[in-house]
Design a protein around this motif. Structure first.
Motif, mmCIF file in Angstrom:
data_model
loop_
_atom_site.group_PDB
_atom_site.id
_atom_site.type_symbol
_atom_site.label_atom_id
_atom_site.label_comp_id
_atom_site.label_asym_id
_atom_site.label_seq_id
_atom_site.Cartn_x
_atom_site.Cartn_y
_atom_site.Cartn_z
ATOM 1 N N VAL A 79 0.450 -1.165 0.285
ATOM 2 C CA VAL A 79 0.026 -0.042 -0.143
ATOM 3 C C VAL A 79 0.981 1.377 -0.241
ATOM 4 N N GLU A 80 2.176 1.056 0.602
ATOM 5 C CA GLU A 80 3.163 2.453 0.918
ATOM 6 C C GLU A 80 3.857 3.226 -0.273
ATOM 7 N N ASP A 81 3.959 2.116 -1.464
ATOM 8 C CA ASP A 81 3.909 2.323 -2.733
ATOM 9 C C ASP A 81 2.848 2.822 -3.769
ATOM 10 N N LEU A 82 1.867 2.965 -3.482
ATOM 11 C CA LEU A 82 0.244 3.689 -4.219
ATOM 12 C C LEU A 82 1.007 5.057 -3.691
ATOM 13 N N ASN A 83 1.538 5.197 -2.972
ATOM 14 C CA ASN A 83 1.628 6.919 -2.213
ATOM 15 C C ASN A 83 1.991 7.732 -3.644
ATOM 16 N N VAL A 112 -2.175 -7.312 -3.797
ATOM 17 C CA VAL A 112 -1.986 -5.569 -3.236
ATOM 18 C C VAL A 112 -2.039 -6.054 -1.106
ATOM 19 N N LEU A 113 -0.428 -5.246 -0.913
ATOM 20 C CA LEU A 113 -0.156 -6.152 0.949
ATOM 21 C C LEU A 113 -0.160 -4.988 1.445
ATOM 22 N N GLY A 114 -0.232 -4.921 2.800
ATOM 23 C CA GLY A 114 -1.188 -4.047 3.434
ATOM 24 C C GLY A 114 -0.168 -2.914 4.499
ATOM 25 N N SER A 132 -5.920 -6.041 5.381
ATOM 26 C CA SER A 132 -5.129 -4.980 6.088
ATOM 27 C C SER A 132 -4.871 -3.608 4.873
ATOM 28 N N ALA A 133 -4.804 -4.610 3.688
ATOM 29 C CA ALA A 133 -4.870 -3.508 2.582
ATOM 30 C C ALA A 133 -5.892 -2.965 2.485
ATOM 31 N N ILE A 134 -7.437 -3.363 2.735
ATOM 32 C CA ILE A 134 -7.885 -3.229 2.186
ATOM 33 C C ILE A 134 -9.012 -2.114 3.045
ATOM 34 N N GLN A 135 -8.364 -2.299 4.276
ATOM 35 C CA GLN A 135 -8.614 -1.083 5.757
ATOM 36 C C GLN A 135 -8.432 -0.156 5.200
ATOM 37 N N LYS A 136 -6.657 -0.234 5.038
ATOM 38 C CA LYS A 136 -5.943 0.938 4.557
ATOM 39 C C LYS A 136 -6.479 1.704 3.123
#
Length: 147
Positions: A79-83, A112-114, A132-136
């Motif tokens: 998820v952090e790479d999508l910023n 996609v991992l969280g 966790s990815a869905i939540q974030k």
């Protein structure tokens, strides 16, 4: 010492052996191969793993495991790479590929991992998501689309 500490120090390149240049060189006549035998001959030597006729180690050990050639393998991204994308962007496999975040492989889909935090509002399309990815993604105001 680590591999990143290495550099081109003095004498870091060793000169090749100059074979067959006379007895005075120390590598003349038989050129360091000794007298007779399989290893002294042209094209001599044994193949990799050959143990002189003894049953090789590789054949003495038992076969282990099974590889399923029909398994589904996913390319993963955190998820952090999508910023790096702008708000309201639709992120899919093609976009990630074009931006160099993933490489084109024989993998079937995208997961996609969280790991990390997401600060952008994105619509993410992938084959699988971790919980966790869905939540974030949803906490950041984005949407999740399972393909």
């Amino acid at each position: 010492m680590r591999i990143n500490d290495l550099h081109n120090a003095e004498n870091s390149k060793k000169a090749a052996k100059r074979l067959g240049r006379g007895t005075g060189s120390g590598l003349g006549k038989t050129s360091g191969k000794g007298q007779k035998g399989q290893n002294s001959r042209s094209g001599g030597g044994v193949r990799l793993g050959f143990e002189g006729g003894q049953m090789p180690l590789l054949r003495r050990l038992p076969k282990v495991g099974f590889t399923n050639k029909f398994r589904t393998v996913y390319t993963t991204i955190n998820v952090e790479d999508l910023n790096r994308f702008e708000d309201e962007t639709t992120v899919d496999f093609e976009l990630l590929l074009n931006n160099g975040l993933i490489k084109k492989t024989k993998n079937v889909g995208l997961k996609v991992l969280g790991n990390g935090e997401l600060k952008k509002k994105l619509t993410v399309k992938a084959n699988k998501f971790s919980e966790s990815a869905i939540q974030k993604i949803q906490n950041a105001g984005g949407k999740v689309e399972v393909l």
